[in-house]
Design an enzyme around this catalytic site. Structure first.
Site, mmCIF file in Angstrom:
data_model
loop_
_atom_site.group_PDB
_atom_site.id
_atom_site.type_symbol
_atom_site.label_atom_id
_atom_site.label_comp_id
_atom_site.label_asym_id
_atom_site.label_seq_id
_atom_site.Cartn_x
_atom_site.Cartn_y
_atom_site.Cartn_z
ATOM 1 N N GLU A 284 4.969 2.456 -14.051
ATOM 2 C CA GLU A 284 5.256 2.260 -12.618
ATOM 3 C C GLU A 284 5.673 3.582 -11.982
ATOM 4 O O GLU A 284 5.262 3.899 -10.866
ATOM 5 C CB GLU A 284 6.360 1.205 -12.433
ATOM 6 C CG GLU A 284 5.951 -0.183 -12.881
ATOM 7 C CD GLU A 284 4.642 -0.657 -12.271
ATOM 8 O OE1 GLU A 284 4.431 -0.474 -11.058
ATOM 9 O OE2 GLU A 284 3.811 -1.203 -13.014
ATOM 10 N N TRP A 287 2.647 5.250 -11.130
ATOM 11 C CA TRP A 287 1.960 4.869 -9.879
ATOM 12 C C TRP A 287 2.457 5.715 -8.709
ATOM 13 O O TRP A 287 1.719 6.056 -7.802
ATOM 14 C CB TRP A 287 2.162 3.377 -9.591
ATOM 15 C CG TRP A 287 1.138 2.511 -10.284
ATOM 16 C CD1 TRP A 287 1.309 1.801 -11.430
ATOM 17 C CD2 TRP A 287 -0.234 2.294 -9.877
ATOM 18 N NE1 TRP A 287 0.134 1.156 -11.748
ATOM 19 C CE2 TRP A 287 -0.823 1.430 -10.821
ATOM 20 C CE3 TRP A 287 -1.009 2.744 -8.803
ATOM 21 C CZ2 TRP A 287 -2.154 1.003 -10.730
ATOM 22 C CZ3 TRP A 287 -2.334 2.322 -8.714
ATOM 23 C CH2 TRP A 287 -2.891 1.473 -9.659
ATOM 24 N N TRP A 315 -11.718 -5.498 12.110
ATOM 25 C CA TRP A 315 -10.315 -5.942 12.207
ATOM 26 C C TRP A 315 -10.106 -6.671 13.527
ATOM 27 O O TRP A 315 -10.769 -6.364 14.531
ATOM 28 C CB TRP A 315 -9.368 -4.736 12.157
ATOM 29 C CG TRP A 315 -9.468 -3.874 10.937
ATOM 30 C CD1 TRP A 315 -9.931 -2.580 10.892
ATOM 31 C CD2 TRP A 315 -9.102 -4.213 9.584
ATOM 32 N NE1 TRP A 315 -9.863 -2.107 9.601
ATOM 33 C CE2 TRP A 315 -9.366 -3.085 8.774
ATOM 34 C CE3 TRP A 315 -8.579 -5.353 8.990
ATOM 35 C CZ2 TRP A 315 -9.124 -3.060 7.407
ATOM 36 C CZ3 TRP A 315 -8.342 -5.342 7.626
ATOM 37 C CH2 TRP A 315 -8.610 -4.207 6.837
ATOM 38 N N ASN A 350 8.157 -5.865 -5.011
ATOM 39 C CA ASN A 350 6.767 -5.389 -5.080
ATOM 40 C C ASN A 350 5.748 -6.523 -5.043
ATOM 41 O O ASN A 350 4.734 -6.432 -4.356
ATOM 42 C CB ASN A 350 6.575 -4.551 -6.342
ATOM 43 C CG ASN A 350 5.148 -4.047 -6.462
ATOM 44 O OD1 ASN A 350 4.668 -3.334 -5.589
ATOM 45 N ND2 ASN A 350 4.438 -4.442 -7.517
ATOM 46 N N TRP A 368 -4.850 -2.616 8.268
ATOM 47 C CA TRP A 368 -3.754 -2.257 7.357
ATOM 48 C C TRP A 368 -2.814 -1.218 7.962
ATOM 49 O O TRP A 368 -1.638 -1.136 7.604
ATOM 50 C CB TRP A 368 -4.290 -1.762 6.007
ATOM 51 C CG TRP A 368 -5.151 -0.525 6.060
ATOM 52 C CD1 TRP A 368 -6.509 -0.474 6.116
ATOM 53 C CD2 TRP A 368 -4.715 0.846 6.054
ATOM 54 N NE1 TRP A 368 -6.961 0.827 6.148
ATOM 55 C CE2 TRP A 368 -5.872 1.659 6.107
ATOM 56 C CE3 TRP A 368 -3.478 1.463 6.007
ATOM 57 C CZ2 TRP A 368 -5.818 3.059 6.131
ATOM 58 C CZ3 TRP A 368 -3.417 2.860 6.030
ATOM 59 C CH2 TRP A 368 -4.579 3.629 6.095
ATOM 60 N N TRP A 391 -0.911 0.251 0.736
ATOM 61 C CA TRP A 391 -1.565 -0.537 1.787
ATOM 62 C C TRP A 391 -3.075 -0.486 1.630
ATOM 63 O O TRP A 391 -3.764 -1.501 1.745
ATOM 64 C CB TRP A 391 -1.132 -0.073 3.185
ATOM 65 C CG TRP A 391 0.093 -0.815 3.620
ATOM 66 C CD1 TRP A 391 1.385 -0.408 3.510
ATOM 67 C CD2 TRP A 391 0.146 -2.143 4.163
ATOM 68 N NE1 TRP A 391 2.237 -1.391 3.949
ATOM 69 C CE2 TRP A 391 1.507 -2.472 4.369
ATOM 70 C CE3 TRP A 391 -0.810 -3.095 4.510
ATOM 71 C CZ2 TRP A 391 1.920 -3.697 4.902
ATOM 72 C CZ3 TRP A 391 -0.400 -4.313 5.038
ATOM 73 C CH2 TRP A 391 0.940 -4.609 5.225
HETATM 74 P P1 FAD Z 1 10.554 -0.599 -10.165
HETATM 75 O O1 FAD Z 1 9.719 -1.742 -10.617
HETATM 76 O O2 FAD Z 1 11.891 -0.483 -10.733
HETATM 77 O O3 FAD Z 1 9.702 0.712 -10.461
HETATM 78 C C1 FAD Z 1 10.317 1.988 -10.677
HETATM 79 C C2 FAD Z 1 9.746 2.998 -9.709
HETATM 80 O O4 FAD Z 1 8.345 3.143 -9.906
HETATM 81 C C3 FAD Z 1 9.905 2.616 -8.243
HETATM 82 O O5 FAD Z 1 11.176 2.940 -7.759
HETATM 83 C C4 FAD Z 1 8.784 3.420 -7.607
HETATM 84 O O6 FAD Z 1 9.159 4.750 -7.394
HETATM 85 C C5 FAD Z 1 7.703 3.394 -8.664
HETATM 86 N N1 FAD Z 1 6.761 2.303 -8.382
HETATM 87 C C6 FAD Z 1 6.815 1.023 -8.812
HETATM 88 N N2 FAD Z 1 5.732 0.338 -8.387
HETATM 89 C C7 FAD Z 1 4.998 1.207 -7.662
HETATM 90 C C8 FAD Z 1 3.764 1.105 -6.952
HETATM 91 N N3 FAD Z 1 3.047 -0.038 -6.931
HETATM 92 N N4 FAD Z 1 3.295 2.185 -6.286
HETATM 93 C C9 FAD Z 1 3.975 3.347 -6.310
HETATM 94 N N5 FAD Z 1 5.144 3.515 -6.985
HETATM 95 C C10 FAD Z 1 5.648 2.453 -7.637
HETATM 96 N N6 FAD Z 1 6.979 2.169 -2.868
HETATM 97 C C11 FAD Z 1 7.728 3.131 -2.319
HETATM 98 O O7 FAD Z 1 8.492 3.793 -3.027
HETATM 99 N N7 FAD Z 1 7.656 3.397 -0.978
HETATM 100 C C12 FAD Z 1 6.844 2.700 -0.145
HETATM 101 O O8 FAD Z 1 6.789 2.996 1.056
HETATM 102 C C13 FAD Z 1 6.070 1.644 -0.703
HETATM 103 N N8 FAD Z 1 5.268 0.887 0.088
HETATM 104 C C14 FAD Z 1 4.527 -0.128 -0.482
HETATM 105 C C15 FAD Z 1 3.688 -0.895 0.333
HETATM 106 C C16 FAD Z 1 2.932 -1.924 -0.208
HETATM 107 C C17 FAD Z 1 2.012 -2.732 0.675
HETATM 108 C C18 FAD Z 1 3.012 -2.198 -1.586
HETATM 109 C C19 FAD Z 1 2.190 -3.301 -2.196
HETATM 110 C C20 FAD Z 1 3.816 -1.431 -2.408
HETATM 111 C C21 FAD Z 1 4.589 -0.387 -1.874
HETATM 112 N N9 FAD Z 1 5.430 0.406 -2.678
HETATM 113 C C22 FAD Z 1 6.163 1.414 -2.112
HETATM 114 C C23 FAD Z 1 5.405 0.286 -4.154
HETATM 115 C C24 FAD Z 1 6.443 -0.669 -4.776
HETATM 116 O O9 FAD Z 1 6.443 -1.896 -4.112
HETATM 117 C C25 FAD Z 1 7.853 -0.109 -4.760
HETATM 118 O O10 FAD Z 1 7.868 1.205 -5.273
HETATM 119 C C26 FAD Z 1 8.790 -0.957 -5.631
HETATM 120 O O11 FAD Z 1 8.815 -2.279 -5.176
HETATM 121 C C27 FAD Z 1 10.164 -0.367 -5.607
HETATM 122 O O12 FAD Z 1 11.088 -1.187 -6.246
HETATM 123 P P2 FAD Z 1 11.813 -0.705 -7.563
HETATM 124 O O13 FAD Z 1 12.373 0.646 -7.362
HETATM 125 O O14 FAD Z 1 12.760 -1.778 -7.948
HETATM 126 O O15 FAD Z 1 10.583 -0.644 -8.570
#
Ligand code: FAD
Length: 486
Positions: A284, A287, A315, A350, A368, A391
């Site tokens: 993650e 990502w 759209w 997420n 989007w 997005w």
């Molecule tokens: P954890 O599950 O604890 O993951 C640890 C870290 O991994 C996160 O803090 C984050 O830095 C990274 N991570 C995890 N999942 C993703 C992912 N899918 N994409 C990129 N990095 C990820 N994340 C953001 O940080 N900023 C945003 O503006 C953002 N916008 C999003 C918009 C949409 C439509 C979607 C579907 C996802 C988005 N995310 C974004 C990704 C993800 O949802 C969040 O990073 C995550 O929910 C953060 O929660 P956490 O720190 O508890 O994640």
């Protein structure tokens, strides 16, 4: 300014941008070797970078406040200034007699011109200007595939960078710094005057209750996650009703912690989590790296479709449905719970981000970019790379995207990931008394069940804004119109 008499010799300026920390801060470490350090944060005007949204401004206020206390405690108070960095930094350097300016790299392409121009200007004036890595585990502009292009698919990208992510161990925080208190007194603006926090109304109560901005808050959250919540992450991370993810995203977005610090802690002994949980968590973090790799190589990612055929997508611009989605009044409980979690806490789980984004782009066929802009304004973790890439991923227009024809059914998503409705009950209190069987589809509940739960559809909670099957067919038909576009 040209004739200012320097007030110190061999001082170094640390230009703090998106790095609200003293630990693993290479720019600060470099500056600490000078005879005096002046850390400066500039509220940039005229910058081509996208202005922060309201939620991140709230976070920035508190983050700057914490950082300022820490730096003052170390002996080098933070200077706050407003204006164009290419004017302010050279002026500050002359004033204090700085021989060097250091900063940590930010990889947002919209900032590259500012940073490169400043570097040249300082060097032309005989001042050392040096930038450092830290925000990411890899250098996103340098990584190339065998074919010489940037990576557009996550798995090979992660395979390429994962073996190297431990090669830059995090730096310790400096124990003390020699600062220039007089510089701060003479030049610094006041944080309160910047009015980064909302007033009239102050809607930040939910965010203040949910988060502790700042480096210490980040460190405590990481420790708590590793010790108490990480076990079972690989499975539980998809369940929005349990606190099973790290919640580190706003701390990462604001540079209060670095991914290297997280990886080092993960590799340490602080968790009993299984290998699958650790590996999933690393991926993650990967990502986030991938999103930055995309943005660094595709500067228009937040505005332009990665896949050009989506330029022709039909759209539908409908202010009414957009507002209903933003307010969490679509009549689909899992969608509404997510949008209200976002509004209350500045964050959304997420899984639910994916469901709400899919609902907006597919069920409501809204561009989007509308959703991306709303998230940008309301997320405390709003991040130019992850937000835009995610997005586009959900909409189907992105790199390595979920195919457009894969349309989440919001009822099934709710039933699968929130089977007892714990998440919906928390954020959609008007459905709190609904039995689990109907909580994700109240419109199918018998009248007696609705009455017993105190729900009057169309009055206390909306009817579905669109019919799922009808909306699905409409979206698929729209996709057919661009499917074969080259
Ligand atoms: P954890 O599950 O604890 O993951 C640890 C870290 O991994 C996160 O803090 C984050 O830095 C990274 N991570 C995890 N999942 C993703 C992912 N899918 N994409 C990129 N990095 C990820 N994340 C953001 O940080 N900023 C945003 O503006 C953002 N916008 C999003 C918009 C949409 C439509 C979607 C579907 C996802 C988005 N995310 C974004 C990704 C993800 O949802 C969040 O990073 C995550 O929910 C953060 O929660 P956490 O720190 O508890 O994640």
């Amino acid at each position: 300014m040209e004739n200012d008499t320097p007030i110190f010799r061999d001082a170094a300026i640390v230009w703090i941008r998106n790095d609200m920390r003293i630990g693993d801060n290479a720019a600060l470490t470099a500056a600490s070797r000078h005879t005096a350090v002046v850390p400066a944060f500039i509220r940039e005007s005229g910058s081509p970078a996208r202005p922060l949204g309201a939620a991140r401004n709230w976070w920035l206020h508190h983050s700057l406040s914490r950082l300022s206390e820490k730096l003052e405690g170390l002996g080098a108070p933070l200077v706050l200034m407003s204006g164009d960095p290419s004017v302010i930094i050279p002026g500050l350097a002359r004033k204090i007699g700085a021989s060097a300016v250091y900063w940590n790299r930010r990889y947002d392409p919209s900032c590259q011109t500012t940073d490169a121009a400043l570097k040249t200007r300082l060097q032309d004036n005989g001042i050392t200007a040096e930038s450092f890595p830290g925000q990411l585990l890899h250098e996103p502009t340098r990584l190339r595939t065998g074919a010489g292009t940037h990576y557009k698919v996550y798995s090979p990208f992660w395979r390429a960078i994962e073996p190297g992510i431990e090669t830059r161990p995090p730096l310790p925080a400096p124990q003390s710094l020699k600062g220039l208190a007089s510089a701060v007194e003479l030049m610094s603006e006041t944080l309160d005057d910047w009015q980064l926090r909302p007033v009239d109304p102050d809607w930040s109560g939910g965010m203040a209750g949910a988060w502790t901005p700042g480096e210490d808050g980040a460190r405590d959250r990481l420790a708590d996650f590793l010790e108490n919540r990480m076990q079972g992450y690989a499975e539980r991370r998809d369940i929005p009703g349990v606190d099973a993810t790290s919640g580190l995203s706003p701390h990462l977005a604001n540079g209060e912690i670095t991914p290297s610090q997280i990886i080092e802690a993960l590799n340490g002994t602080g968790t009993d989590a299984a290998t699958t949980d650790r590996s999933k968590f690393r991926k993650e973090i990967g990502w986030r790296e991938f999103a930055w790799h995309l943005l660094a190589n595709e500067p228009h990612l937040p505005e332009k479709n990665h896949s050009a055929k989506f330029d022709a997508f039909p759209w539908i611009a409908d202010e009414r449905v957009l507002k209903a989605w933003q307010k969490g009044l679509t009549g689909y409980p899992i969608v509404d719970a997510g949008m209200r979690e976002l509004w209350q806490t500045g964050w959304m789980h997420n899984r639910v981000r994916m469901v709400t984004a899919s609902f907006l782009t597919k069920h409501l066929m809204t561009d989007w970019r509308e959703g991306e802009a709303w998230f940008w304004d309301t997320l405390v973790d709003a991040d130019p790379a992850s937000n835009a890439a995610s997005w586009q991923w959900v909409a189907g227009s992105g790199a390595d995207a979920s195919p457009y024809f894969r349309i989440f059914n919001p009822v099934l998503q709710g039933e699968k990931f929130d089977p007892e409705g714990a998440y919906v009950r928390e954020f959609v209190p008007e459905l709190a008394e609904m039995p689990a069987k109907y909580i994700h589809k109240p419109w199918q509940a018998p009248q007696s069940v609705l009455e017993a739960a105190g729900v009057r559809l169309g009055q206390t909670y909306p009817n579905p804004i669109v019919d799922h099957q009808g909306a699905r067919q409409r979206a698929l038909a729209a996709y057919q119109t661009i499917k074969d576009v080259a």
